[in-house]
Design a protein around this motif. Structure first.
Motif, PDB file in Angstrom:
ATOM      1  N   GLY A   1      20.715  15.759  47.875  1.00  0.00           N
ATOM      2  CA  GLY A   1      22.160  15.942  47.795  1.00  0.00           C
ATOM      3  C   GLY A   1      22.661  16.079  46.377  1.00  0.00           C
ATOM      4  N   LEU A   2      21.878  15.609  45.399  1.00  0.00           N
ATOM      5  CA  LEU A   2      22.288  15.754  43.999  1.00  0.00           C
ATOM      6  C   LEU A   2      22.379  17.226  43.621  1.00  0.00           C
ATOM      7  CD1 LEU A   2      22.935  14.387  41.291  1.00  0.00           C
ATOM      8  CD2 LEU A   2      20.494  14.428  40.773  1.00  0.00           C
ATOM      9  N   ALA A   3      21.505  18.055  44.173  1.00  0.00           N
ATOM     10  CA  ALA A   3      21.563  19.490  43.888  1.00  0.00           C
ATOM     11  C   ALA A   3      22.867  20.087  44.399  1.00  0.00           C
ATOM     12  CB  ALA A   3      20.369  20.196  44.526  1.00  0.00           C
ATOM     13  N   THR A   4      23.299  19.658  45.584  1.00  0.00           N
ATOM     14  CA  THR A   4      24.559  20.156  46.145  1.00  0.00           C
ATOM     15  C   THR A   4      25.718  19.821  45.222  1.00  0.00           C
ATOM     16  OG1 THR A   4      23.732  19.912  48.403  1.00  0.00           O
ATOM     17  CG2 THR A   4      26.123  20.000  48.112  1.00  0.00           C
ATOM     18  N   LEU A   5      25.775  18.570  44.759  1.00  0.00           N
ATOM     19  CA  LEU A   5      26.867  18.156  43.884  1.00  0.00           C
ATOM     20  C   LEU A   5      26.721  18.760  42.496  1.00  0.00           C
ATOM     21  CD1 LEU A   5      27.093  14.394  44.938  1.00  0.00           C
ATOM     22  CD2 LEU A   5      28.382  16.355  45.830  1.00  0.00           C
ATOM     23  N   PHE A   6      25.492  18.939  42.031  1.00  0.00           N
ATOM     24  CA  PHE A   6      25.220  19.552  40.728  1.00  0.00           C
ATOM     25  C   PHE A   6      25.825  20.955  40.657  1.00  0.00           C
ATOM     26  CE2 PHE A   6      22.700  22.377  38.105  1.00  0.00           C
ATOM     27  CZ  PHE A   6      22.424  21.661  36.951  1.00  0.00           C
ATOM     28  N   PHE A   7      25.515  21.785  41.652  1.00  0.00           N
ATOM     29  CA  PHE A   7      25.983  23.165  41.614  1.00  0.00           C
ATOM     30  C   PHE A   7      27.470  23.277  41.959  1.00  0.00           C
ATOM     31  CE2 PHE A   7      21.375  23.875  42.150  1.00  0.00           C
ATOM     32  CZ  PHE A   7      21.164  24.684  41.043  1.00  0.00           C
ATOM     33  N   THR A   8      27.963  22.364  42.779  1.00  0.00           N
ATOM     34  CA  THR A   8      29.406  22.359  43.044  1.00  0.00           C
ATOM     35  C   THR A   8      30.184  22.089  41.761  1.00  0.00           C
ATOM     36  OG1 THR A   8      29.037  21.543  45.288  1.00  0.00           O
ATOM     37  CG2 THR A   8      31.259  21.318  44.395  1.00  0.00           C
ATOM     38  N   GLU A   9      29.755  21.068  41.023  1.00  0.00           N
ATOM     39  CA  GLU A   9      30.438  20.732  39.773  1.00  0.00           C
ATOM     40  C   GLU A   9      30.208  21.799  38.712  1.00  0.00           C
ATOM     41  OE1 GLU A   9      32.681  17.877  37.316  1.00  0.00           O
ATOM     42  OE2 GLU A   9      32.662  18.837  39.284  1.00  0.00           O
ATOM     43  N   MET A  10      29.055  22.403  38.695  1.00  0.00           N
ATOM     44  CA  MET A  10      28.788  23.468  37.736  1.00  0.00           C
ATOM     45  C   MET A  10      29.765  24.623  37.921  1.00  0.00           C
ATOM     46  SD  MET A  10      25.394  25.858  37.237  1.00  0.00           S
ATOM     47  CE  MET A  10      25.957  27.021  38.488  1.00  0.00           C
ATOM     48  N   TRP A  11      29.957  25.046  39.162  1.00  0.00           N
ATOM     49  CA  TRP A  11      30.865  26.161  39.421  1.00  0.00           C
ATOM     50  C   TRP A  11      32.327  25.750  39.262  1.00  0.00           C
ATOM     51  CZ3 TRP A  11      29.303  30.762  38.886  1.00  0.00           C
ATOM     52  CH2 TRP A  11      28.026  31.155  39.285  1.00  0.00           C
ATOM     53  N   GLU A  12      32.645  24.493  39.551  1.00  0.00           N
ATOM     54  CA  GLU A  12      34.027  24.039  39.327  1.00  0.00           C
ATOM     55  C   GLU A  12      34.349  24.031  37.842  1.00  0.00           C
ATOM     56  OE1 GLU A  12      37.226  21.554  38.181  1.00  0.00           O
ATOM     57  OE2 GLU A  12      35.152  20.917  37.908  1.00  0.00           O
ATOM     58  N   ARG A  13      33.401  23.561  37.019  1.00  0.00           N
ATOM     59  CA  ARG A  13      33.609  23.577  35.567  1.00  0.00           C
ATOM     60  C   ARG A  13      33.588  25.000  35.022  1.00  0.00           C
ATOM     61  NH1 ARG A  13      36.376  19.664  33.612  1.00  0.00           N
ATOM     62  NH2 ARG A  13      37.288  20.143  35.644  1.00  0.00           N
ATOM     63  N   PHE A  14      32.817  25.882  35.654  1.00  0.00           N
ATOM     64  CA  PHE A  14      32.860  27.302  35.294  1.00  0.00           C
ATOM     65  C   PHE A  14      34.271  27.831  35.464  1.00  0.00           C
ATOM     66  CE2 PHE A  14      32.779  31.779  36.349  1.00  0.00           C
ATOM     67  CZ  PHE A  14      31.859  32.333  35.474  1.00  0.00           C
ATOM     68  N   SER A  15      34.878  27.523  36.594  1.00  0.00           N
ATOM     69  CA  SER A  15      36.237  28.020  36.850  1.00  0.00           C
ATOM     70  C   SER A  15      37.246  27.373  35.904  1.00  0.00           C
ATOM     71  CB  SER A  15      36.631  27.743  38.310  1.00  0.00           C
ATOM     72  OG  SER A  15      36.812  26.361  38.553  1.00  0.00           O
ATOM     73  N   TYR A  16      37.089  26.069  35.650  1.00  0.00           N
ATOM     74  CA  TYR A  16      38.058  25.351  34.820  1.00  0.00           C
ATOM     75  C   TYR A  16      38.010  25.836  33.372  1.00  0.00           C
ATOM     76  CZ  TYR A  16      40.229  21.528  32.227  1.00  0.00           C
ATOM     77  OH  TYR A  16      41.013  20.813  31.380  1.00  0.00           O
ATOM     78  N   TYR A  17      36.825  25.828  32.782  1.00  0.00           N
ATOM     79  CA  TYR A  17      36.719  26.213  31.378  1.00  0.00           C
ATOM     80  C   TYR A  17      36.862  27.715  31.181  1.00  0.00           C
ATOM     81  CZ  TYR A  17      35.483  21.499  29.958  1.00  0.00           C
ATOM     82  OH  TYR A  17      35.527  20.152  29.695  1.00  0.00           O
ATOM     83  N   GLY A  18      36.516  28.505  32.202  1.00  0.00           N
ATOM     84  CA  GLY A  18      36.743  29.937  32.101  1.00  0.00           C
ATOM     85  C   GLY A  18      38.216  30.266  32.020  1.00  0.00           C
ATOM     86  N   MET A  19      39.022  29.644  32.888  1.00  0.00           N
ATOM     87  CA  MET A  19      40.460  29.856  32.841  1.00  0.00           C
ATOM     88  C   MET A  19      41.061  29.269  31.573  1.00  0.00           C
ATOM     89  SD  MET A  19      43.710  28.652  33.230  1.00  0.00           S
ATOM     90  CE  MET A  19      43.554  27.041  33.964  1.00  0.00           C
TER      91      MET A  19
ATOM     92  N   ASP B   1      21.143   6.286  36.843  1.00  0.00           N
ATOM     93  CA  ASP B   1      21.576   6.742  35.522  1.00  0.00           C
ATOM     94  C   ASP B   1      21.045   8.141  35.221  1.00  0.00           C
ATOM     95  OD1 ASP B   1      22.974   4.429  35.130  1.00  0.00           O
ATOM     96  OD2 ASP B   1      21.476   3.495  33.827  1.00  0.00           O
ATOM     97  N   ALA B   2      19.783   8.354  35.546  1.00  0.00           N
ATOM     98  CA  ALA B   2      19.194   9.677  35.324  1.00  0.00           C
ATOM     99  C   ALA B   2      19.870  10.720  36.204  1.00  0.00           C
ATOM    100  CB  ALA B   2      17.695   9.637  35.601  1.00  0.00           C
ATOM    101  N   GLY B   3      20.257  10.319  37.415  1.00  0.00           N
ATOM    102  CA  GLY B   3      20.951  11.244  38.305  1.00  0.00           C
ATOM    103  C   GLY B   3      22.279  11.706  37.725  1.00  0.00           C
ATOM    104  N   PHE B   4      23.016  10.786  37.121  1.00  0.00           N
ATOM    105  CA  PHE B   4      24.272  11.168  36.485  1.00  0.00           C
ATOM    106  C   PHE B   4      24.031  12.077  35.280  1.00  0.00           C
ATOM    107  CE2 PHE B   4      26.306   7.712  38.876  1.00  0.00           C
ATOM    108  CZ  PHE B   4      27.505   8.325  39.212  1.00  0.00           C
ATOM    109  N   SER B   5      22.934  11.862  34.568  1.00  0.00           N
ATOM    110  CA  SER B   5      22.621  12.732  33.426  1.00  0.00           C
ATOM    111  C   SER B   5      22.334  14.151  33.898  1.00  0.00           C
ATOM    112  CB  SER B   5      21.417  12.169  32.650  1.00  0.00           C
ATOM    113  OG  SER B   5      21.722  10.909  32.091  1.00  0.00           O
ATOM    114  N   ILE B   6      21.568  14.268  34.988  1.00  0.00           N
ATOM    115  CA  ILE B   6      21.295  15.596  35.550  1.00  0.00           C
ATOM    116  C   ILE B   6      22.601  16.233  36.020  1.00  0.00           C
ATOM    117  CG2 ILE B   6      20.164  16.817  37.447  1.00  0.00           C
ATOM    118  CD1 ILE B   6      17.931  14.721  37.284  1.00  0.00           C
ATOM    119  N   PHE B   7      23.420  15.456  36.703  1.00  0.00           N
ATOM    120  CA  PHE B   7      24.711  15.954  37.181  1.00  0.00           C
ATOM    121  C   PHE B   7      25.559  16.456  36.009  1.00  0.00           C
ATOM    122  CE2 PHE B   7      29.216  14.887  38.118  1.00  0.00           C
ATOM    123  CZ  PHE B   7      29.424  15.732  39.196  1.00  0.00           C
ATOM    124  N   TYR B   8      25.552  15.724  34.910  1.00  0.00           N
ATOM    125  CA  TYR B   8      26.354  16.114  33.757  1.00  0.00           C
ATOM    126  C   TYR B   8      25.849  17.412  33.138  1.00  0.00           C
ATOM    127  CZ  TYR B   8      29.762  15.225  30.095  1.00  0.00           C
ATOM    128  OH  TYR B   8      30.848  15.309  29.278  1.00  0.00           O
TER     129      TYR B   8
END
Length: 335
Positions: free
Chosen positions: A27-45, A157-164
């Motif tokens: 499930g970390l992969a699901t949240l990883f890519f969700t947050e990646m694309w959300e930050r893509f949209s946020y910082y892109g705009m 802790d490592a999971g949050f680092s990967i997520f970040y």
């Protein structure tokens, strides 16, 4: 990326398939890519926002002054972070983190696509939608990352680092992609590309939801009951809509004049009053012990230093963006 060794760390994963993501719950992969694309949209705009506001009408921008543009940019960023507080409450008491992230992502995507439409009304409406959606998504997706692990799981802790790292990847790529499209082709297409990024994140979030187990699936138990919390939420939304509608009506009638500069001043004063009020209450209330009050003082110091840091950090999307546009040669100009 996925390996079938569910028992190598002696932990039961949230999925029945035993798949892992770099040794972490799938499930970390699901949240990883969700947050990646959300930050893509946020910082892109965000990379385009101050430039679009200050660009002349002939160049397709709004032609606002630097002062007015800075106020709009500042209020937008302030509200993005401030609405994380009600966004977290809504997830905890009404929706659950899982649905809060989904609904927030949908609202964010709608906001970006609304900004892709020319017009001052669609611009402001799009900003408001992004603020509301980010308030729902941002605090709750991080909570779901923690929920993937048991309390004593040393991988957390490592999971949050990967997520970040997902945040960093999205934030790195989006200004390049959205910045090029917005500046070299069309501002609104750049905003639309940010919306495409959020849409991709939503698609993979929906498809990967099966790997999240029960993380964020239900709201936290409330002593008042879910029905009471929903009524409180409905009343709160109704009051906010009535207040905003009343202010808009008074502005249309000429009773008051609402401008970006005045709103910025009101928001600034409100935030200062709230901050001083909260810390005054914490330090003066009789219900807190001396030890707890000392900790509140430490929190206050961290609060002030954090505010100073982030006020400097957020210049990246405003002051530094304008400096780069006006005082350096853009690589895009040679393409």
């Amino acid at each position: 990326m996925s390996i079938n060794t569910p028992t190598t760390l002696g932990m039961e994963l949230p999925t029945g398939e035993g798949k892992t993501f770099f040794g972490h719950p799938r499930g970390l992969a699901t949240l990883f890519f969700t947050e990646m694309w959300e930050r893509f949209s946020y910082y892109g705009m965000r990379a385009l926002l101050i430039l679009f506001l200050t660009a002349s009408v002939e160049r397709g921008g709004l032609g606002f002054s630097v002062a007015k543009s800075g106020v709009i940019y500042g209020m937008y960023n302030a509200m993005v972070y401030l609405l994380s507080l009600p966004g977290g409450w809504i997830a905890d008491r009404v929706l659950g983190q899982r649905r809060a992230v989904l609904y927030g992502g949908i609202v964010i995507a709608c906001g970006h696509f609304t900004m892709a439409l020319p017009g001052i009304t669609t611009f402001y409406l799009g900003l408001c939608l992004i603020v509301v959606g980010t308030g729902l998504l941002k605090p709750n997706i991080s909570t779901m990352v923690g929920a993937l692990y048991s309390e004593n799981d040393h991988r957390r802790d490592a999971g949050f680092s990967i997520f970040y790292m997902g945040i960093n990847i999205g934030a790195f790529l989006s200004p390049l992609a959205c910045g090029y499209v917005g500046e070299r082709i069309n501002w609104h297409w750049g905003f639309g590309l940010a919306g495409v990024g959020m849409t991709l994140g939503l698609i993979q979030y929906a498809l990967g939801g099966k790997y999240l187990g029960e993380a964020g699936l239900y709201p936290a138990p409330s002593p008042r009951g879910l029905g009471v919390e929903k009524r409180r939420f409905a009343i709160g939304v109704g009051c906010i809509v009535a207040l905003l509608g009343g202010l808009a009506l008074l502005d249309m009638m000429g009773v008051i004049e609402i401008t970006a500069e005045k709103m910025g001043n009101w928001v600034g004063v409100l935030l200062i009053v709230l901050t001083v009020g909260v810390f005054t209450w914490l330090l003066s209330a009789a219900e807190w012990t001396v030890t707890e009050k000392k900790r509140f003082v430490a929190i206050g110091v961290l609060f002030l230093t954090s505010a100073l840091f982030w006020s400097a950090f957020e210049q990246a999307g405003s002051t530094l963006n304008l400096f780069a546009e006006r005082s350096t040669e853009s690589a895009f100009a040679r393409l």
